[in-house]
Design a protein around this motif. Sequence first.
Motif, PDB file in Angstrom:
ATOM      1  N   GLN A 171       0.854  -1.183   0.000  1.00 48.37           N
ATOM      2  CA  GLN A 171       0.000   0.000   0.000  1.00 48.37           C
ATOM      3  C   GLN A 171       0.893   1.238   0.000  1.00 48.37           C
ATOM      4  O   GLN A 171       1.539   1.553   0.992  1.00 48.37           O
ATOM      5  N   VAL A 172       0.915   1.946  -1.127  1.00 47.13           N
ATOM      6  CA  VAL A 172       1.759   3.126  -1.303  1.00 47.13           C
ATOM      7  C   VAL A 172       0.855   4.345  -1.471  1.00 47.13           C
ATOM      8  O   VAL A 172      -0.085   4.317  -2.277  1.00 47.13           O
ATOM      9  N   GLU A 173       1.139   5.409  -0.730  1.00 47.90           N
ATOM     10  CA  GLU A 173       0.321   6.606  -0.768  1.00 47.90           C
ATOM     11  C   GLU A 173       1.195   7.836  -0.921  1.00 47.90           C
ATOM     12  O   GLU A 173       2.397   7.803  -0.594  1.00 47.90           O
ATOM     13  N   LEU A 174       0.570   8.923  -1.417  1.00 48.88           N
ATOM     14  CA  LEU A 174       1.273  10.199  -1.443  1.00 48.88           C
ATOM     15  C   LEU A 174       1.550  10.658  -0.015  1.00 48.88           C
ATOM     16  O   LEU A 174       0.816  10.335   0.926  1.00 48.88           O
ATOM     17  N   LEU A 175       2.625  11.428   0.139  1.00 46.74           N
ATOM     18  CA  LEU A 175       3.051  11.817   1.484  1.00 46.74           C
ATOM     19  C   LEU A 175       1.961  12.567   2.241  1.00 46.74           C
ATOM     20  O   LEU A 175       1.716  12.300   3.421  1.00 46.74           O
ATOM     21  N   ASP A 176       1.316  13.538   1.565  1.00 51.40           N
ATOM     22  CA  ASP A 176       0.318  14.327   2.286  1.00 51.40           C
ATOM     23  C   ASP A 176      -0.881  13.481   2.699  1.00 51.40           C
ATOM     24  O   ASP A 176      -1.439  13.639   3.781  1.00 51.40           O
ATOM     25  N   LYS A 177      -1.260  12.526   1.862  1.00 53.33           N
ATOM     26  CA  LYS A 177      -2.376  11.648   2.205  1.00 53.33           C
ATOM     27  C   LYS A 177      -2.009  10.743   3.374  1.00 53.33           C
ATOM     28  O   LYS A 177      -2.808  10.523   4.295  1.00 53.33           O
ATOM     29  N   ALA A 178      -0.789  10.194   3.329  1.00 58.35           N
ATOM     30  CA  ALA A 178      -0.331   9.341   4.427  1.00 58.35           C
ATOM     31  C   ALA A 178      -0.247  10.121   5.734  1.00 58.35           C
ATOM     32  O   ALA A 178      -0.608   9.622   6.796  1.00 58.35           O
ATOM     33  N   ALA A 179       0.232  11.368   5.632  1.00 56.34           N
ATOM     34  CA  ALA A 179       0.342  12.194   6.839  1.00 56.34           C
ATOM     35  C   ALA A 179      -1.031  12.486   7.423  1.00 56.34           C
ATOM     36  O   ALA A 179      -1.213  12.458   8.648  1.00 56.34           O
ATOM     37  N   LYS A 180      -2.023  12.771   6.557  1.00 52.91           N
ATOM     38  CA  LYS A 180      -3.370  13.050   7.055  1.00 52.91           C
ATOM     39  C   LYS A 180      -3.957  11.839   7.755  1.00 52.91           C
ATOM     40  O   LYS A 180      -4.616  11.954   8.791  1.00 52.91           O
ATOM     41  N   LYS A 181      -3.726  10.643   7.199  1.00 55.69           N
ATOM     42  CA  LYS A 181      -4.233   9.431   7.835  1.00 55.69           C
ATOM     43  C   LYS A 181      -3.609   9.233   9.216  1.00 55.69           C
ATOM     44  O   LYS A 181      -4.285   8.874  10.182  1.00 55.69           O
ATOM     45  N   GLU A 182      -2.290   9.457   9.287  1.00 54.20           N
ATOM     46  CA  GLU A 182      -1.605   9.302  10.574  1.00 54.20           C
ATOM     47  C   GLU A 182      -2.130  10.316  11.592  1.00 54.20           C
ATOM     48  O   GLU A 182      -2.308   9.997  12.774  1.00 54.20           O
ATOM     49  N   GLN A 183      -2.381  11.536  11.116  1.00 52.77           N
ATOM     50  CA  GLN A 183      -2.894  12.555  12.025  1.00 52.77           C
ATOM     51  C   GLN A 183      -4.298  12.209  12.506  1.00 52.77           C
ATOM     52  O   GLN A 183      -4.651  12.453  13.669  1.00 52.77           O
ATOM     53  N   GLU A 184      -5.112  11.632  11.610  1.00 46.21           N
ATOM     54  CA  GLU A 184      -6.450  11.207  12.023  1.00 46.21           C
ATOM     55  C   GLU A 184      -6.373  10.133  13.102  1.00 46.21           C
ATOM     56  O   GLU A 184      -7.153  10.136  14.064  1.00 46.21           O
ATOM     57  N   LYS A 185      -5.432   9.211  12.953  1.00 46.06           N
ATOM     58  CA  LYS A 185      -5.257   8.179  13.973  1.00 46.06           C
ATOM     59  C   LYS A 185      -4.851   8.803  15.312  1.00 46.06           C
ATOM     60  O   LYS A 185      -5.354   8.427  16.371  1.00 46.06           O
TER      61      LYS A 185
END
Length: 516
Positions: A171-185
Amino acid sequence: MASAALKDELTCPICLNLFTDPVTLQCGHNFCQECMKNFIDTRMLFEPYTCPQCRAKFQERPTLQRNTALRNIVDHLLFQEDQEGSEVFCTYCDCTPVVASKTCMWCKASLCDLHLTAHSKSPEHVLIQPTKSFSNIKCTLHNMVLMYYCTNDTEFLCVSCCLGEKHRGHQVELLDKAAKKEQEKLRTIQENIIKERKNIEKKVQNLQDHLMQITGKAAGIVERVNVKFRDLRMKLDNLDNHVLNEIYLHQAQASQSVSDLIQQLESKKDSLSRKISTIEDLCQINDPLLYLQADKPDFAGTTGFGDNSLNEAADLAEDLIFDTLNSGMISIIYGLQKGYYVQEASDILLDVNTASNDVQISDDLKTASWSAVNQGRPKTHERFAIRRVLSMKGFSDCRLYWDVEVSKAGGWRVGMTYHSIERIGKYSLIGNNNKSWGLRSFNKQYSVKHDGKQIPLACRPSCYKVRIYLDYTAGLLSFYELDNSLRHLYTYSTSFTDALYPVIAVWASAWVKVLH
């Protein structure tokens, strides 16, 4: 600028560059992860594993432990160098330098607010804080900008890395999308931590209230003890001091227990507050790359401390305090030769008119035995439905005791009750109401019961004689084992409002005999 000495400490001894993903060997020296892997892989066959710096030997392939603290220091140093000196200006403002507001990782260009509005909004055009250096955001293998994040391997990738075999199917994501997911967690974890902190604050308040109740109870006990000693102050000074010391000792122990729980919960609360602060700091990082590169502690298991802290808080051992008091009083009473005589209630006779038809009464009206044969007595409003019998005589305004011998087998209960106790139904059972007090023996275990509240006693039966002591005026009803010496079992302290009658209950195979 950072000092040369600091840079030397942050330089890999193998590649002589600043550390990239630094790892630590058992000997304590640090190297780039790739540098150390290559060094180990190129060793000669049968040659021992060694440290490139101190030549320390290892019997097995050394474990490469990531040094996250050192990595954060290097990242911070690079960030400081990037921010020091002149400001970052827009790449496209040729006439007049304009301070840039963002840098595009794809275009490798910095943009002011004006040019940013016309900039491509495509996902690959990832915007970060203005920077002049792209060295720390490039792939070390392909020298391309890091634009993606592999969630399976927790690695930053360039376009070429995404096309390689290593990350295929991941599962590979763009950096900003990955960062938003981590922040949501993290936000979810933060909400749970905030709830947990509120729960702890509530528990602390409850414990503080409980601590005040303990102090109030202690004051009430002291007052009651002083009343008991009013008439015998001169003779009971020593006992008075002893009992008061016991009260304050138990109060101190109970208060210390509650204070320790409060301290533990406050410590947990502070820990949660620090984690909340850490999460807030992390979530304020706007640069997705810096955010994802930052070292994030493990927040797993931060919630669910349990809801039973108040149940674990100690309370005043009121029963033990009054055990000491009443045992001391009985001991003094028995030692007095004049002026304080306790009579034996030797005239206790069992009232057949109250005996249930499964209880057999001896001819001398002293023994009650369980009977499997119906006794055939007429049904009256005085007669119990099952297993019980009252004495003929009640007692009030007196101080007396009566002794019983009990059977080894079966279960029994002895005590005292008002004559108005129910004769049928659950409220006719000794101790199931506020009119009776009883001591029970069943399965080699003592318990006492009054007003429906049964209290198991720690001590087990050790003999087959029991004494019931009544001080009607003082409001004391005590139970003792009667062997070579008195063994105190339990004392009720109350205000009696009517005459008290001895009462006996027997179960299968049990009997109770009133002694002369």
